[in-house]
Enzyme design. Sequence first.
Site, PDB file in Angstrom:
ATOM      1  N   ASP A  68       0.366 -24.617  58.189  1.00 45.04           N
ATOM      2  CA  ASP A  68       1.111 -23.364  58.135  1.00 45.04           C
ATOM      3  C   ASP A  68       0.143 -22.280  57.676  1.00 45.04           C
ATOM      4  O   ASP A  68      -0.624 -22.490  56.730  1.00 45.04           O
ATOM      5  CB  ASP A  68       2.296 -23.459  57.171  1.00 45.04           C
ATOM      6  CG  ASP A  68       3.273 -22.309  57.394  1.00 45.04           C
ATOM      7  OD1 ASP A  68       3.662 -22.076  58.555  1.00 45.04           O
ATOM      8  OD2 ASP A  68       3.634 -21.632  56.417  1.00 45.04           O
ATOM      9  N   TYR A 153      -2.899 -11.069  63.762  1.00 43.86           N
ATOM     10  CA  TYR A 153      -3.449  -9.934  63.014  1.00 43.86           C
ATOM     11  C   TYR A 153      -4.966  -9.781  63.183  1.00 43.86           C
ATOM     12  O   TYR A 153      -5.587  -8.987  62.477  1.00 43.86           O
ATOM     13  CB  TYR A 153      -3.111 -10.077  61.520  1.00 43.86           C
ATOM     14  CG  TYR A 153      -1.625 -10.061  61.233  1.00 43.86           C
ATOM     15  CD1 TYR A 153      -0.935  -8.863  61.053  1.00 43.86           C
ATOM     16  CD2 TYR A 153      -0.893 -11.253  61.167  1.00 43.86           C
ATOM     17  CE1 TYR A 153       0.430  -8.848  60.797  1.00 43.86           C
ATOM     18  CE2 TYR A 153       0.477 -11.252  60.917  1.00 43.86           C
ATOM     19  CZ  TYR A 153       1.128 -10.047  60.735  1.00 43.86           C
ATOM     20  OH  TYR A 153       2.489 -10.040  60.483  1.00 43.86           O
TER      21      TYR A 153
HETATM   22  P1  IMP Z   1       0.912 -20.260  62.127  1.00 38.48           P
HETATM   23  O1  IMP Z   1       1.550 -20.866  60.928  1.00 38.48           O
HETATM   24  O2  IMP Z   1      -0.494 -20.765  62.357  1.00 38.48           O
HETATM   25  O3  IMP Z   1       1.770 -20.339  63.363  1.00 38.48           O
HETATM   26  O4  IMP Z   1       0.712 -18.695  61.817  1.00 38.48           O
HETATM   27  C1  IMP Z   1       1.815 -17.844  61.525  1.00 38.48           C
HETATM   28  C2  IMP Z   1       1.448 -16.412  61.797  1.00 38.48           C
HETATM   29  O5  IMP Z   1       0.389 -16.002  60.926  1.00 38.48           O
HETATM   30  C3  IMP Z   1       0.932 -16.118  63.203  1.00 38.48           C
HETATM   31  O6  IMP Z   1       1.983 -15.879  64.106  1.00 38.48           O
HETATM   32  C4  IMP Z   1       0.105 -14.858  62.961  1.00 38.48           C
HETATM   33  O7  IMP Z   1       0.946 -13.742  62.877  1.00 38.48           O
HETATM   34  C5  IMP Z   1      -0.490 -15.113  61.592  1.00 38.48           C
HETATM   35  N1  IMP Z   1      -1.812 -15.792  61.729  1.00 38.48           N
HETATM   36  C6  IMP Z   1      -2.108 -17.059  61.346  1.00 38.48           C
HETATM   37  N2  IMP Z   1      -3.398 -17.352  61.622  1.00 38.48           N
HETATM   38  C7  IMP Z   1      -3.915 -16.242  62.186  1.00 38.48           C
HETATM   39  C8  IMP Z   1      -5.213 -15.929  62.694  1.00 38.48           C
HETATM   40  O8  IMP Z   1      -6.149 -16.744  62.706  1.00 38.48           O
HETATM   41  N3  IMP Z   1      -5.359 -14.696  63.197  1.00 38.48           N
HETATM   42  C9  IMP Z   1      -4.368 -13.775  63.225  1.00 38.48           C
HETATM   43  N4  IMP Z   1      -3.141 -14.022  62.785  1.00 38.48           N
HETATM   44  C10 IMP Z   1      -2.909 -15.248  62.255  1.00 38.48           C
END
Ligand code: IMP
Length: 195
Positions: A68, A153
């Site tokens: 996460d 981001y």
């Molecule tokens: P997840 O848990 O990896 O799905 O990330 C959740 C959210 O965090 C994503 O939808 C992005 O908005 C943000 N996020 C996580 N990792 C990144 C990254 O490496 N670059 C940019 N945004 C990120």
Amino acid sequence: MKLVFATHNSKKLIEVREILPTQFQIESLVDRHFHEEIIEDADTFNGNALIKAKTIFDLFGESCFADDSGLVVPSLGGLPGVKSARYANDEGPVDHLANNLKLLDALNNERDRSAYFITVICLILKNGEIKYFEGRVEGTISKSMQGDKGFGYDPIFIPNGYENTFAQLGAEIKNEISHRARALNMMKDYLVEMF
Ligand code: IMP
């Protein structure tokens, strides 16, 4: 060793397969024909990673892990944090552009633009042992969106030690220093030592 990765995201799967040595056979939820969305409603990254890993562990009874991630801006009290994906729009599809614009707006009059990306991986081994690995990359939020690589981001995040955003720097540099790569490498070191 076989490990189920609790994700439907093919880009994440590729990244994980690139980082972990070939002795670890990684299967995604798509490989396992599990197409349901797992509701992540915890208020911490550890909590959400645990929910995903535990759901898959209970289903398959095999070693598995989940991640996460999100962006944390201390001057905004930690926002967007665990709500990073749905910061601008709580329901409906994830809108990265709206998220970036909302964050730029929120920081409009803010002098402290420091931020960090964080990834927490929750690993559950076949014997039920639970381990967490946390990776971070520190940086600042730019004044405007710059660059077209990456996702989320990336167009507004400038990692410390660089002058460009992740979206300008591209995958090669990002994969060396990113929160996700750091957490994955920690899990890799642990697994390689254990098995
Ligand atoms: P997840 O848990 O990896 O799905 O990330 C959740 C959210 O965090 C994503 O939808 C992005 O908005 C943000 N996020 C996580 N990792 C990144 C990254 O490496 N670059 C940019 N945004 C990120």
